[in-house]
Design an enzyme around this catalytic site. Structure first.
Site, PDB file in Angstrom:
ATOM      1  N   GLU A  36      13.529  41.862  36.360  1.00 19.67           N
ATOM      2  CA  GLU A  36      14.757  42.283  35.695  1.00 19.67           C
ATOM      3  C   GLU A  36      14.373  43.335  34.654  1.00 19.67           C
ATOM      4  OE1 GLU A  36      18.535  40.459  33.142  1.00 19.67           O
ATOM      5  OE2 GLU A  36      16.938  39.135  33.855  1.00 19.67           O
ATOM      6  N   ARG A 263       3.499  29.210  37.508  1.00 19.54           N
ATOM      7  CA  ARG A 263       3.410  30.416  36.698  1.00 19.54           C
ATOM      8  C   ARG A 263       2.119  30.412  35.894  1.00 19.54           C
ATOM      9  NH1 ARG A 263       7.806  30.430  32.012  1.00 19.54           N
ATOM     10  NH2 ARG A 263       6.455  32.109  31.291  1.00 19.54           N
ATOM     11  N   LYS A 273       9.578  36.505  27.709  1.00 15.45           N
ATOM     12  CA  LYS A 273      10.167  37.734  27.187  1.00 15.45           C
ATOM     13  C   LYS A 273      10.930  37.469  25.893  1.00 15.45           C
ATOM     14  CE  LYS A 273      10.895  40.502  31.378  1.00 15.45           C
ATOM     15  NZ  LYS A 273      11.917  41.073  32.266  1.00 15.45           N
TER      16      LYS A 273
END
Length: 560
Positions: A36, A263, A273
């Site tokens: 994104e 992850r 983020k």
């Protein structure tokens, strides 16, 4: 060459792909990396990039798409698009012709939404967002049906088209899938597919005022692009039934398979983020590309080579279970790569002037030094030597400790690539601070040995006082003092390392470093690995960032 040909699958994802290819399920593997564009990529994304693009490379003629999930115009900018493309290229990967945007599919996504409405599988809901959350239920209690759930197909189509036309205010209506409000999976409890946002999009402008949600966009985008294996991190495991529901209830041209992997969780840092944005906004770091940040732009500026990042991602592998990776392994990979490529130079970070009293005034000479002692093909360089030099202040001790073998009054040491010198006199200022050493040299000791066979225990680095260059050097350390900065719910900023950056402003370096360029790596002998800062360096005033120290803590971890 496939991974199987290289010696067999290295992880469970590659094993699945190898099996799919062996039984002819796919003729060509297609993966994708779908960021994104709402911020800068971090090292956790690097793991996904290396996995997706790596699998494509291993299974040629497979391909990997770079697709931007640009469905939230309030947070996305073209700046982030460009930085992400730069990061992927820097890591060594190329998407070729396969650059896509979710916004490319807005018209198709809208048509699919109308199809779900026509099938009675989606409806327009007038509940505000807080009531939708309140009626969703919990893990132990079912959700409650919306009072608008049984609207007719005709009414839903009319309302949805009027949403599209811009008749309604932001937040006044949403389109929801009609699945099962009693499902044990909360993601299947009539999830929102579209919301109203009268916001200009960075690519489509004001063409749209309704935007699709990620869970709706993702599987359809994968299917439209012919993705075979949609690789996601574990937090998307609970979303997989919804992913599959959309594929099963829409006439999409392909049926991609979603597979989840753990992850990257890295010690002494954060890879979120939102939390990285907090550090930037609160001024704890000097921006997204601060070399202390785990962003790809930050580690690139710090001087981490892309080969080291790829090697690190390869070493940590791909697993199904979350774990915390020791940051010392990342540092080891960086140090291992830099040790092979970094040119050796000398830099004095905390200078102390030395006057060699028996060296002729006005005379200078060029001494020969190896650019890399283990790689003679990298050649040699000439370094100036004259009557006045600088040494490291820590390499002198007026009252030497028992195991201190460097320079001290009456003691002789070897100058790297030069001569033996002996300290004869210590000059101090009015406050008692040492400002200069007076030494003598033995002209018969050039090259590091004495004709009479005498030995010295210490070798120190130095630079010529007249021809060395002044530079700023920034010493970076870990951003946090705790391995898990947020463990126990503590405030992220409570464990910030106050010594994560030390700025040294009056350093002296070999004159050849005046010609250093961005992308070059250097080992300042006995100091660490450094690179030119591409952002703050100026002509005549270079700034060097320390990429890594010489000490390798990972080797100690392995040996313990």
């Amino acid at each position: 060459m496939s991974q199987t040909e290289l010696g067999g699958p290295a992880d469970f994802i590659r094993a699945i792909i190898a099996e799919d290819l062996a039984r002819g399920k796919h003729e060509q593997i297609v993966t994708r990396f779908p960021p994104e564009p709402n911020g800068y990529l971090h090292i956790g994304h690097a793991k996904s990039i290396c996995l997706n693009f790596g699998i494509a490379k291993e299974n040629t003629p497979a391909r990997c798409h770079l697709r931007f999930d640009d469905t939230n115009p309030t947070k996305e900018e073209q700046e982030y698009v460009e930085s992400i493309k730069e990061d992927v290229r820097w890591l060594g990967f190329d998407w070729g012709e396969h650059l896509y945007f979710a916004s490319d599919y807005f018209a198709q996504l809208y048509d699919y939404a109308e199809q779900l409405i026509s099938q009675g599988k989606a409806y327009v809901c007038d509940l505000p967002a807080d009531q939708i959350r309140a009626t969703r239920g919990t893990l132990t209690e079912p959700g409650q049906n919306s009072p608008y759930r049984e609207r007719s197909v005709a009414e839903n189509l009319d309302l949805f088209r009027r949403m599209r036309a811009g008749e309604f205010a932001d937040g006044s209506r949403v389109l929801r899938a009609k699945i099962d409000m009693a499902s044990g999976n909360l993601n299947l409890r009539d999830p929102v597919l579209y919301r109203i946002m009268h916001t200009s999009h960075h690519r489509s402008g004001d063409q749209w005022c309704i935007y699709p949600m990620y869970d709706f966009t993702h599987p359809i985008s994968d299917a439209l692009e012919g993705v075979t294996h949609s690789l996601c991190t574990l937090e998307f495991a609970d979303h997989r039934p919804l992913y599959d529901w959309f594929l099963a209830n829409l006439p999409v041209p392909a049926q991609p398979r979603q597979i989840e992997f753990a992850r990257l969780n890295l010690g002494y840092t954060v890879v979120s983020k939102r939390k990285l944005l907090q550090l930037v906004n609160e001024g704890h770091v000097a921006g997204w590309d601060d070399p202390r940040m785990p962003t790809i732009s930050g580690i690139r500026r710090r001087g981490y080579p892309p080969e080291a990042i790829r090697g690190f991602c390869d070493r940590i592998g791909v697993a199904k279970k979350e774990s915390l990776v020791d940051v010392a392994l990342l540092e080891h990979c960086v140090r291992e790569e830099l040790n092979q490529r970094a040119l050796r130079v000398m830099g004095v970070l905390n200078p102390l002037k030395v006057v060699i009293s028996n060296y002729p005034e006005g005379q200078s000479e060029e001494l020969t030094a190896q650019n890399h002692p283990q790689q003679p093909e990298l050649g040699q360089r000439q370094i100036p030597f004259s009557r006045e030099i600088f040494i490291e202040r820590d390499d002198f001790m007026e009252e030497p400790a028992k195991k201190f073998f460097r320079l001290a009054p009456g003691r002789e040491v070897r100058l790297r690539y030069a001569y033996f010198i002996k300290c004869d006199e210590v000059i101090k200022d009015a406050s008692g601070e040492i400002v200069e050493l007076r030494c003598t040299y033995d002209p018969q000791t050039l090259g590091g040995s004495a004709p009479d066979g005498r030995k010295v225990k210490g070798t120190i680095h130095w630079v010529d006082a007249a021809r060395s260059i002044e530079a700023e050097v920034r010493l970076y350390d870990r951003l946090f003092t705790e391995e898990s900065p947020e463990k126990g719910g503590r405030d992220l900023t409570s464990s910030l390392n106050p010594d994560s950056l030390t700025v040294l402003s009056d350093c002296r370096l070999e004159p050849g470093l005046a010609e250093a360029t961005t992308g070059q790596h250097f080992q300042f002998e006995r100091q660490g690995y450094f690179c030119l800062d591409p952002k703050d360096s100026r002509p005549g005033r270079p700034v060097f960032n320390r990429s890594a120290t010489l000490r390798d803590t990972w080797e100690k971890v392995k040996g313990s």
